[in-house]
Write a protein that holds these residues in place. Structure first.
Motif, PDB file in Angstrom:
ATOM      1  N   LYS A 174       0.864  29.825  11.016  1.00 48.30           N
ATOM      2  CA  LYS A 174       1.447  30.829  10.945  1.00 48.30           C
ATOM      3  C   LYS A 174       2.679  31.052  11.903  1.00 48.30           C
ATOM      4  O   LYS A 174       2.656  30.565  13.012  1.00 48.30           O
ATOM      5  N   ASP A 208       3.157  33.286  14.041  1.00 47.43           N
ATOM      6  CA  ASP A 208       3.035  33.736  15.399  1.00 47.43           C
ATOM      7  C   ASP A 208       2.336  32.505  16.259  1.00 47.43           C
ATOM      8  O   ASP A 208       2.287  32.767  17.304  1.00 47.43           O
ATOM      9  N   HIS A 209       1.946  31.475  15.530  1.00 50.12           N
ATOM     10  CA  HIS A 209       1.403  30.551  16.086  1.00 50.12           C
ATOM     11  C   HIS A 209       2.249  29.502  16.916  1.00 50.12           C
ATOM     12  O   HIS A 209       2.033  28.927  17.885  1.00 50.12           O
ATOM     13  N   GLU A 217       5.001  31.214  18.853  1.00 48.57           N
ATOM     14  CA  GLU A 217       5.566  31.929  19.845  1.00 48.57           C
ATOM     15  C   GLU A 217       4.909  31.261  21.203  1.00 48.57           C
ATOM     16  O   GLU A 217       3.788  30.993  21.530  1.00 48.57           O
TER      17      GLU A 217
END
Length: 209
Positions: A58, A60-61, A63
């Motif tokens: 995903k 946000d992984h 970040e």
């Protein structure tokens, strides 16, 4: 030297053990152990069949795991000369754990490459796609061809400190005239001429008109 463990493929670690040992270690039957060890005939990197679907992370992984240096805010911008993005623990804390840093230098219009060695200097002509490794504590200077120069550097510290030997922020500017005269063994007039140069340029110097 770089070492890495290969856990699978036909040169993997477990190919050095007997099937019986692997069967016991993984608690599987003979056929399963043989399949796990022997089915993959490739080495190190293999091309997957088009039907194989891999898990996609995903957004946000990612970040804190990556930084797009081409879109990151500039750390240094010199008009008509070039710009720098520095990768360090401020914009990517992960590099502190890795122990490395980096910088991306683009659009430099000033450059050949000089590396100051213990006995003289080395002047390689660097072209697109070249990899150059500079030993630690060696001094590097670059002079660009008319078409300019961009490069990406990997640095062996997550928060590098750069010392510049020329320009308005050069180390010489912080030294008193008397010390410079004594260090270079020159008269006051020469020291004044030296100090009066490069008062508006720093890091990158635009080409002469």
């Amino acid at each position: 030297m770089v070492a890495h463990d290969i856990l699978t493929f036909n040169n993997g670690i477990f190919t050095g053990f007997t099937t019986d040992f692997v069967k016991r270690a993984w608690d599987v039957d003979d056929d399963t152990a043989k399949a796990l060890i022997g089915n993959q005939k490739g080495q190190d990197i293999v091309k997957l069949d088009a039907s194989v679907k891999m898990h996609e992370p995903k957004p946000d992984h990612r970040e804190g795991m990556a930084l797009n240096c081409e879109k990151a805010p500039l750390d240094t911008y010199i008009k008509n000369a070039g710009n720098v993005v520095l990768l360090n623990t401020k914009n990517l804390p992960l590099v502190g754990q890795v122990g490395l840093g980096a910088d991306l230098v683009r659009e430099v219009v000033v450059s050949k490459l000089w590396v100051l060695m213990e006995k003289g200097y080395w002047k390689p002509h660097v072209k697109e796609g070249n990899l150059l490794i500079v030993p630690r504590f060696f001094v590097v200077s670059k002079i660009a061809d008319p078409e300019g120069l961009s490069w990406f550097s990997i640095i062996t510290t997550p928060n590098p400190v750069f010392t510049h030997l020329a320009g308005s922020i050069g180390a010489w500017k912080a030294i008193s005239p008397e010390i410079l005269q004594a260090a270079f063994k020159v008269p006051a007039e020469t020291e004044k001429l030296f100090r009066s140069k490069r008062t508006n340029d720093a890091i990158f110097f635009p080409p002469p008109n």
